[in-house]
Design a protein around this motif. Structure first.
Motif, PDB file in Angstrom:
ATOM      1  N   VAL A  94      40.813  -5.548 110.247  1.00 17.60           N
ATOM      2  CA  VAL A  94      40.101  -6.525 111.082  1.00 17.60           C
ATOM      3  C   VAL A  94      40.255  -7.934 110.503  1.00 17.60           C
ATOM      4  O   VAL A  94      40.483  -8.910 111.227  1.00 17.60           O
ATOM      5  CB  VAL A  94      38.608  -6.137 111.203  1.00 17.60           C
ATOM      6  CG1 VAL A  94      37.795  -7.281 111.814  1.00 17.60           C
ATOM      7  CG2 VAL A  94      38.461  -4.878 112.036  1.00 17.60           C
ATOM      8  N   LYS A  95      40.154  -8.034 109.175  1.00 17.87           N
ATOM      9  CA  LYS A  95      40.315  -9.336 108.517  1.00 17.87           C
ATOM     10  C   LYS A  95      41.719  -9.895 108.753  1.00 17.87           C
ATOM     11  O   LYS A  95      41.884 -11.081 109.082  1.00 17.87           O
ATOM     12  CB  LYS A  95      40.046  -9.172 107.027  1.00 17.87           C
ATOM     13  CG  LYS A  95      40.192 -10.451 106.208  1.00 17.87           C
ATOM     14  CD  LYS A  95      39.914 -10.170 104.725  1.00 17.87           C
ATOM     15  CE  LYS A  95      40.137 -11.418 103.880  1.00 17.87           C
ATOM     16  NZ  LYS A  95      39.920 -11.146 102.425  1.00 17.87           N
ATOM     17  N   LEU A  96      42.735  -9.026 108.625  1.00 24.39           N
ATOM     18  CA  LEU A  96      44.113  -9.471 108.835  1.00 24.39           C
ATOM     19  C   LEU A  96      44.350  -9.940 110.267  1.00 24.39           C
ATOM     20  O   LEU A  96      45.139 -10.861 110.507  1.00 24.39           O
ATOM     21  CB  LEU A  96      45.088  -8.323 108.529  1.00 24.39           C
ATOM     22  CG  LEU A  96      45.345  -7.978 107.058  1.00 24.39           C
ATOM     23  CD1 LEU A  96      46.206  -6.735 106.951  1.00 24.39           C
ATOM     24  CD2 LEU A  96      46.020  -9.154 106.339  1.00 24.39           C
ATOM     25  N   LEU A  97      43.663  -9.304 111.211  1.00 28.61           N
ATOM     26  CA  LEU A  97      43.912  -9.585 112.628  1.00 28.61           C
ATOM     27  C   LEU A  97      42.962 -10.624 113.214  1.00 28.61           C
ATOM     28  O   LEU A  97      42.870 -10.749 114.438  1.00 28.61           O
ATOM     29  CB  LEU A  97      43.835  -8.284 113.424  1.00 28.61           C
ATOM     30  CG  LEU A  97      44.916  -7.243 113.076  1.00 28.61           C
ATOM     31  CD1 LEU A  97      44.689  -5.944 113.832  1.00 28.61           C
ATOM     32  CD2 LEU A  97      46.320  -7.784 113.352  1.00 28.61           C
ATOM     33  N   GLY A  98      42.249 -11.362 112.346  1.00 23.93           N
ATOM     34  CA  GLY A  98      41.478 -12.472 112.866  1.00 23.93           C
ATOM     35  C   GLY A  98      40.028 -12.518 112.465  1.00 23.93           C
ATOM     36  O   GLY A  98      39.371 -13.553 112.607  1.00 23.93           O
ATOM     37  N   GLY A  99      39.462 -11.378 112.047  1.00 26.39           N
ATOM     38  CA  GLY A  99      38.077 -11.378 111.609  1.00 26.39           C
ATOM     39  C   GLY A  99      37.124 -10.719 112.586  1.00 26.39           C
ATOM     40  O   GLY A  99      37.472 -10.439 113.741  1.00 26.39           O
TER      41      GLY A  99
END
Length: 792
Positions: free
Chosen positions: A620-625
């Protein structure tokens, strides 16, 4: 002659005078005493409580205040009174299933009442199993509950229906002996037209959540999961307290329960027991499952449209039964029926903190005496079902509602059910409402077609395990065994089996040695074992074959090893042989991948659910938060027959599925933990999808295989790769090189397995689960980990 008559009359007058004096004395015995009765708000149980309060007051001079409480609040209010500093209730009319919670706060039946002959009249199933707790008499049965079946004789005995049924199903139409027959009959009658032109449905059952749904489900599971050779195993393994609700017997019950919905009246998903009874007595269903109340209602001359056409049958059974001890289905010569004491009936108890215990017990004995209880069981609407032997013997008392023939059939089915050697008890455990609440939530998507029984029951079972751990596993086990009437210690290997031995023989079955993580696993295990000269270590390589591992465990059993360590390739096919070792008294330590049951000594491994969650949070962090993440995802599974793969999948999706912008591109495909398999899966994904943002693989070699496929397609720079294992020479090095974005440590259990097994066989207990630590590894710490490991 006259003198004789005169003498008799004189004696009679004296006797009447004495009786009158006794009555007066009795009438004053509780003058000035008021007792408070806590009971369910309704005519059922509550109605008799008030009626008997009036007559008790006249008899004793005492006063009774009956407080009716809604069912959903009853347990809470009764528990608050008996466990609190300000006692409120003197008499508890409560569900027998609550005894496990109430027991520490209940007074023992007074010795003066313990030998009351009226107790001999209570059927032993209710007397011996529901009035006592761990050998102490703490309650009096006031109602007998179990589920039975009801059917329309006019439909079943119709010659045209009989011919058509035989032609369609190949056997005779009659009261169903098995749940499969019950399903056939429900299907057969659905769609017929009744005399009033209204459609008939095959059966009617309660499906409403927080109603009576749970007892319909439990009643089905009873036949499949109560094996005669493994008593008390319906809900939990009575030796280990392992949850049973996701075993194949329960799975079959859940699937069949959901399947029967299509043969019930419209709106049945919202049916409570009142709706079920109404549907049956109005002639809308050919069959029904219910407590005994429906029998009286169906014979009501005013309200019932099926009067004089009702038949009765024991809960259906099964021609095969799940043996949770051996972990296999076993054939039954005749249909195995395990009549289920759904709810178990109401009982009456007196709290220890009651200030009027003598009066409270006297009221209870009056409420439940043979005369009053007979009146209650034959009166519709009281909610009280037969539980005394005299209820079954005094058939004339039933003829105001039933015909003599119908009464005999009705009572015969109930008496045959409760007298069965396989009669099954409902759950009686602290936390009962928590357990059932979880299960009801799990069933909801099954009825609407939004979930699969296997997934839903496995998730519910995991929650049950958490509840059990929170309440104390060993304490819950002791209570469960007591509630099921099991005596003696659990049948499982005990610590100290190798005390006094100069050589300790330990067998280890490894799933495979074709993966670097497994090689490290073996290396750490052998290195730890070498520290103890008394250990003789037998190591076997399963070579990626379930059959080879099964043979290896059988070899260990035959060799009489002191402990078995196993890291199973797959759970289901290896569970029976591990159970065989455990049943033979050999402690078994399951490593890395769990089994389908709990018949082993200890599980040692990482928390795959939490590792999956950690990977999900990182994705989730890699894909925008949080809340804004978006992107296209490919997931590459490990072995789909193994528990780590499912847990890594489930934990990951607990997180990423909350993000509507993340799209899973591919259906589940089994990479079997192999780099080459993952390469092929990724090649296929790259061909079908132009935009892939992230690959989540269940281990590092598969993540690396997916990376190589992306390299060959010239697309690796646009994709992030996540793996699991965190071996320094493998996953950590790939992270350091920028090949993988991150990996998550899944430590091998090799060294800890030796330490735990040695501790147990030398006499020390070990925890049921030993969770190894994890760590997120990315560019921030990969270099330090490699340096500590001595890898450049």
């Amino acid at each position: 002659m006259r003198s004789t008559l005169s003498a008799l009359c004189h004696s009679l007058l004296i006797l009447l005078s004495l009786l009158s004096q006794t009555a007066v004395a009795e009438g004053k015995r509780f003058d000035g005493v008021e007792i408070v009765v806590g009971v369910i708000d309704g005519t059922a149980i509550g109605g008799p409580a008030e009626a008997h309060a009036v007559s008790w007051q006249k008899r004793t001079g005492g006063r009774v205040r009956v407080e009716r409480i809604p069912y959903l609040e009853l347990f809470k209010q009764q528990m608050a009174s008996i466990a609190g500093d300000s006692p409120h209730f003197d008499v508890l009319l409560h569900a027998s299933g609550w005894t496990a919670d109430f027991f520490p706060y209940l007074s023992e039946l007074p010795e003066a009442l313990a030998n009351d002959e009226s107790f001999d009249d209570i059927h032993s199933t209710y007397r011996d199993r529901l009035m006592t707790w761990d050998g102490t008499w703490i309650a009096v049965t006031v109602d007998g509950d179990l589920f039975s079946g009801y059917y329309r004789k006019d439909l079943f005995q119709d010659s045209n229906n009989q011919s058509a049924f035989r032609e369609r199903y190949g056997y005779d139409l009659g009261p169903p002996d098995t749940w499969l027959e019950y399903r056939d009959m429900a299907e057969f009658f659905t769609g017929m037209e009744g005399p009033d032109g209204m459609p008939i449905y095959g059966t009617t059952e309660a499906f409403a959540r927080s109603g009576q749904q749970i007892w319909n489900f439990y009643s089905r599971a009873s036949a499949y999961t109560n094996h005669p050779k493994f008593p008390g195993a319906q809900f939990f393994d009575p030796d280990t307290m392992g949850v049973q609700i996701d075993n194949p017997g329960w799975l079959r019950a859940a699937e069949e329960y959901a399947d029967i919905l299509q043969f019930t009246p419209p709106g049945s998903l919202e049916y409570g027991i009142i709706d079920v009874r109404e549907a049956f007595i109005q002639g809308r269903a050919a069959m029904a499952l219910d407590w005994g109340d429906i029998g009286q209602m169906a014979n009501d001359p005013v309200k019932s449209k099926v009067r004089d056409n009702v038949g009765y049958f024991l809960l259906p059974g099964s021609r095969e039964v799940w043996n949770g001890r051996e972990w296999q289905w076993e054939e039954a010569g005749m249909p195995h029926k395990a009549p289920f004491l759904a709810f178990g009936g109401w009982v009456a108890s007196v709290p220890k903190n009651s200030r009027n215990q003598e009066a409270a017990w006297d009221y209870i004995m009056w409420y439940a005496n043979p005369e009053n209880s007979l009146h209650d069981v034959v009166t519709p609407g009281t909610g009280i079902n037969p539980y005394r032997l005299s209820h079954f013997a005094q058939i004339d008392a039933w003829t105001e509602v039933f015909s003599r023939t119908s009464a005999a059939e009705y009572l015969g089915v109930i008496q045959q059910s409760i007298s069965s050697p396989y009669v099954a008890l409902d759950m009686r455990l602290p936390g009962q409402s928590q357990y059932t609440g979880v299960l009801e939530r799990a069933l909801a998507p099954l009825f609407t077609g939004e979930g699969k029984a296997k997934d839903l029951l496995e998730a519910a079972a995991a929650e049950w395990e958490v509840i059990t751990d929170n309440l104390g596993r060993e304490r819950q086990l002791a209570i469960y065994r007591a509630s099921m009437g099991l005596t003696g210690p659990p049948a499982r290997p005990r610590p100290g089996g190798a005390i006094g031995k100069q050589r300790i023989k330990i067998g280890f079955s490894q799933a495979t040695t074709t993966e670097p993580w497994r090689l490290l696993f073996n290396k750490e295990l052998r290195r730890e074992a070498a520290k103890y000269p008394e250990i003789e270590l037998l190591v076997r390589d399963g070579q990626d074959w379930v059959e080879k591992q099964r043979d290896d465990v059988k070899e260990f059993i035959a060799a009489g090893v002191d402990a078995i360590l196993i890291s199973p390739k797959e759970a289901a096919p290896l569970t029976p042989v591990v159970s065989e070792a455990f049943n033979a008294g050999i402690p078994v330590f399951v490593l890395d991948r769990d089994l389908s049951n709990s018949r082993y000594t200890q599980f040692i491994g990482g928390d795959n659910l939490e590792i999956g969650r950690a990977a999900g949070r990182y994705a989730v962090k890699l894909l925008g938060g949080d809340g804004v993440a978006s992107g296209n995802l490919v997931e590459i599974w490990g072995g789909m027959g193994s528990t780590p793969a499912w847990e890594r999948h489930r934990g990951f999706h607990e997180i990423v599925d909350q993000e509507s912008g993340i799209r899973l591109l591919t259906p589940p495909r089994d990479g079997d933990w192999k780099q080459d398999n993952a390469y092929e899966i990724m090649v296929d994904a790259l061909e079908k999808h132009k935009n892939i943002d992230l690959v989540y693989s269940h281990n590092d070699p598969m993540a690396y295989g997916a990376y190589l496929a992306a390299v060959d397609a010239g697309r690796e720079k646009k994709i992030s790769f996540l793996g699991i294992d965190g071996i320094p020479a493998e996953g950590v090095r790939w992270v350091a090189k920028g090949i993988l974005t991150a990996t998550f440590l899944y430590k091998t259990p090799g060294d800890e397995a030796i330490r735990q097994a040695l501790r147990f066989v030398k006499g020390s207990p070990v925890p049921r689960r030993f969770t190894l630590p994890t760590e997120t590894i990315d560019s921030s710490n990969a270099a330090d980990i490699l340096q500590r490991a001595g890898i450049q």
